[in-house]
Structure formats: structure tokens, C-alpha cells
Design a protein around this motif. Sequence first.
Motif, PDB file in Angstrom:
ATOM      1  N   TYR A   6       0.191  -1.045  -0.174  1.00 25.47           N
ATOM      2  CA  TYR A   6      -0.143  -0.292   0.008  1.00 25.47           C
ATOM      3  C   TYR A   6       1.126   0.742  -0.088  1.00 25.47           C
ATOM      4  CZ  TYR A   6      -3.756  -3.466   1.350  1.00 25.47           C
ATOM      5  OH  TYR A   6      -4.910  -4.170   1.592  1.00 25.47           O
ATOM      6  N   PHE A  44      -7.828  -6.723  -6.043  1.00 27.56           N
ATOM      7  CA  PHE A  44      -7.338  -5.504  -5.661  1.00 27.56           C
ATOM      8  C   PHE A  44      -6.825  -6.221  -4.294  1.00 27.56           C
ATOM      9  CE2 PHE A  44      -7.876  -2.431  -2.344  1.00 27.56           C
ATOM     10  CZ  PHE A  44      -7.348  -1.100  -2.915  1.00 27.56           C
ATOM     11  N   TRP A  45      -7.404  -7.209  -3.529  1.00 21.15           N
ATOM     12  CA  TRP A  45      -6.261  -7.814  -2.202  1.00 21.15           C
ATOM     13  C   TRP A  45      -5.746  -8.917  -2.277  1.00 21.15           C
ATOM     14  CZ3 TRP A  45      -7.958  -4.211   1.306  1.00 21.15           C
ATOM     15  CH2 TRP A  45      -8.754  -3.679   1.004  1.00 21.15           C
ATOM     16  N   PRO A  46      -5.927  -9.394  -3.171  1.00 19.66           N
ATOM     17  CA  PRO A  46      -4.838 -10.228  -3.398  1.00 19.66           C
ATOM     18  C   PRO A  46      -3.133  -9.349  -3.846  1.00 19.66           C
ATOM     19  CG  PRO A  46      -5.920 -11.390  -4.291  1.00 19.66           C
ATOM     20  CD  PRO A  46      -6.566  -9.667  -4.402  1.00 19.66           C
ATOM     21  N   PHE A  95      -2.187  -6.103  -3.290  1.00 12.66           N
ATOM     22  CA  PHE A  95      -1.616  -5.527  -2.581  1.00 12.66           C
ATOM     23  C   PHE A  95      -1.487  -6.815  -1.316  1.00 12.66           C
ATOM     24  CE2 PHE A  95      -3.916  -2.199  -4.166  1.00 12.66           C
ATOM     25  CZ  PHE A  95      -2.948  -1.346  -4.718  1.00 12.66           C
ATOM     26  N   GLN A  96      -2.175  -7.528  -0.265  1.00  7.16           N
ATOM     27  CA  GLN A  96      -2.082  -8.287   0.479  1.00  7.16           C
ATOM     28  C   GLN A  96      -1.031  -9.906  -0.112  1.00  7.16           C
ATOM     29  OE1 GLN A  96      -5.853  -9.186   2.135  1.00  7.16           O
ATOM     30  NE2 GLN A  96      -5.982  -7.262   2.386  1.00  7.16           N
ATOM     31  N   ASN A 142       3.853 -12.456  -7.136  1.00 10.81           N
ATOM     32  CA  ASN A 142       2.684 -12.429  -6.278  1.00 10.81           C
ATOM     33  C   ASN A 142       1.964 -14.092  -7.473  1.00 10.81           C
ATOM     34  OD1 ASN A 142      -0.534 -12.008  -5.401  1.00 10.81           O
ATOM     35  ND2 ASN A 142       0.017 -10.067  -5.177  1.00 10.81           N
ATOM     36  N   PRO A 185     -13.119  -7.541  -6.320  1.00 15.08           N
ATOM     37  CA  PRO A 185     -11.796  -7.141  -4.976  1.00 15.08           C
ATOM     38  C   PRO A 185     -11.457  -7.952  -4.119  1.00 15.08           C
ATOM     39  CG  PRO A 185     -14.416  -7.084  -4.180  1.00 15.08           C
ATOM     40  CD  PRO A 185     -14.261  -7.036  -6.264  1.00 15.08           C
ATOM     41  N   ALA A 186     -12.197  -9.434  -4.078  1.00  8.93           N
ATOM     42  CA  ALA A 186     -11.518 -10.365  -3.247  1.00  8.93           C
ATOM     43  C   ALA A 186     -10.799 -10.950  -4.717  1.00  8.93           C
ATOM     44  CB  ALA A 186     -12.433 -11.760  -3.409  1.00  8.93           C
ATOM     45  N   TYR A 244     -12.402  -2.407  -8.371  1.00  8.76           N
ATOM     46  CA  TYR A 244     -12.419  -2.886  -7.289  1.00  8.76           C
ATOM     47  C   TYR A 244     -13.735  -3.132  -6.446  1.00  8.76           C
ATOM     48  CZ  TYR A 244     -12.763  -0.809  -2.233  1.00  8.76           C
ATOM     49  OH  TYR A 244     -12.822  -0.868  -0.574  1.00  8.76           O
ATOM     50  N   THR A 271      -1.314 -14.856  -5.420  1.00 13.36           N
ATOM     51  CA  THR A 271      -2.270 -15.518  -4.952  1.00 13.36           C
ATOM     52  C   THR A 271      -3.356 -14.546  -6.307  1.00 13.36           C
ATOM     53  OG1 THR A 271      -1.755 -13.683  -3.279  1.00 13.36           O
ATOM     54  CG2 THR A 271      -1.694 -15.394  -3.123  1.00 13.36           C
TER      55      THR A 271
END
Length: 363
Positions: A3, A353-355, A357-358, A37, A349-350, A345, A39
Amino acid sequence: MMYVISGLIILVNLIFNRNKYMTIISGVFLWIGMSFNNTIVDRAQYQRMYANPLKYNEEWGYTHLQLAAGKLGLSFQVFFAILIGACLALVIYTIIRNTRYPGIVISLYFIFPYLMDAAQVRSFLSACIITALIPLLLKRNVKNILLYIIGIFVASLFHYSAYFFFLLLITYLLSWKVIMPLFIAFSLALMGNIFNLLKFLASILPFLSNKIDRYLNPELLTNHAELRAYAIYLLMLFALTIVTGLILNHYQDSQEKVVYRRSIKQVTQYNAMSDLMLKLDSILMIVLPLISISVSYDRVIRTVLIIHYIYFSKVFSTSLPRLVKVLYFVTLLMFVLYYFWFFIYSRFPAAVFWPFFQGNLIF
């Protein structure tokens, strides 16, 4: 951590927007974000494809790249890192070569479509080649036309959507004043006959039949809400086209009056870019009927977003009236943010977006 890095990439490039070294450093972080990445959506599918390339019957170029990498004993992670690194290097080179403000382009690209490119790597590979090819059309000569045609064939080896950009060759034959109403009318006519057209293409182009049959699956048809959202998206693109037309007319006047600090040669170059953008956006209008079949066709629009960003940076560097610059910037930013919200977004998102960044293996 991603982020913070992402925010810094956008902010620093907007501040140091003419610093090429900052652009290159940012490219390294973009490479890390995309390559490491496992995920993000489709990454598992890419891993399965790499384990058995011939099983999935994808485009010839990508299939044989995988086969070659396998013979060299490369792991999937190494193969992907090399492939994405080569793509990003081409993009960074194209940006630096074609604008004095590469930081603006990088910042807008990171907002969108960078995250989708991280997920859909085959179309990203094709898009990188096309991004490098389109500036060739600014100079009207046989050499550039041949290079463009060859390049589109190469890009199509990695994703068939590249064939769409053969339509840009029409720009050598017709004015944008003819192309714009022509393609708007064609897109409206196509809306009611898109199924028949795709079936006809499948019959005369057997190598595309597998892809077309997949898109004609009734379960994949775009629902009315999504199609309406894409229509809004293309209307926003059309607004950009109108603003581009205003800029084109303004530069044509300035070329006669010579009221700008730029040389006549530079003004002529901006005229050529504006003319090409108007034609490009007009041609893109026929994507909406295709999207009614499958949202996958939206990647055709994503392919040319970097070219839009490059063009914006050129407009920003001129001595146009501030109001024109602001109007163009606000319209473009609305376009980018709307699509980021709509396609990433709010819808994925699942998955994206979230994968992103995380799920990075390094940060």
C-alpha cells in the motif's frame, strides 16, 4: 507494505514527472508487484498452463515460449519474472521515448490498468507490443506501415485481440471527420448482428473458432447492468475524443498564427498525435457490441490506455490555455478512476485488488 509503495509510486512520479531515472526505478517496483504474486486471479491457471502448455491450446506464441522455457529448465516463477520484465522494459522504453513527462504516464497507468495487467499477463504482453507500435503510425511511410503490420502479427501470437488493431491502418486512408461518424454508425448497426458476424469470422478463420465459440457461450453474455456501465465508460472515452478534437483545432489555428513557444515542427507533431487519437477512439466505439457478448473484449480498450496517457502528458507540456488542460485532465482522471472502481474495486476486490496488495512474495 505494498500500500505504501503504491502510494509513493503515484505521488513521487507526479512530483518528479520529468525524471526518467525515477520512471525506471518505478518500473522495477512494477515488475516486483506483477512478477512475485501467486494469489492474484488467473495465476494458478497460468501455473497449470506452464506445466502442460499443449493441453490448453492457447495462442501459438505464448505456448511455444512456455515450451522453450521448460526445455531450458526454468521454473514458472523465473519464466514469469523474465516475461513480465521484458514487457515492462518495452513499456518503459516506449513511454520515455514518446513523452517528456513519463512520471504522469506511470502514475495514471498504476491507477489503471496495471492491476488488471498483473492478472491477465498474455493480453498484457500483446498490449506492450501494440503500445510500442502505435507511435509508428505518426509518420506516414512504407517502412513504418510494414513494421506495424509485422508487429501486429507478432502481438497476435500472444493474444488474438491484437488483430483488432489492423483497423488503425484505416487512418492512412480517411480523415477523422469521416472515421468518427462511420464507426459510430457501424457500432450501432453491429449491436443487432454481432452473433452472426462472430459466427462468420469463426467459419473463415478456423484458428479463432475455439476462442469465438467460448465467447458465444450464453452463460458468458454480459448482463444489462454491466453493458450499461461499459456504455458509460465508452461515452467518457468519447468525451476525451471531443476534447482531443478541441486541442487539434486549437493547434491548427496556432500553426497559422505561430503564437506558441513550440517550434512549427513540434506543433506539427502534436497535430499528428491528436489526429491519430481521434481516429483511434472512433474505431474503439465498435468494442461496445463485442462487450455485449463478453466483458473479455474490454481488454481491447485497456490496450491503448497507455497511449492515452502519453498523449495527455504531451498536452500538459504545451502552452495551451489552463482551462483546456484542466478539462482534459479532469475528463481523463474521471475515465481512469471510474474504470478502476468499476472493473477492479467493485467487481473483483477478492480476485484482483486485495490479492495484489496482500499476496506479494517480497513485500
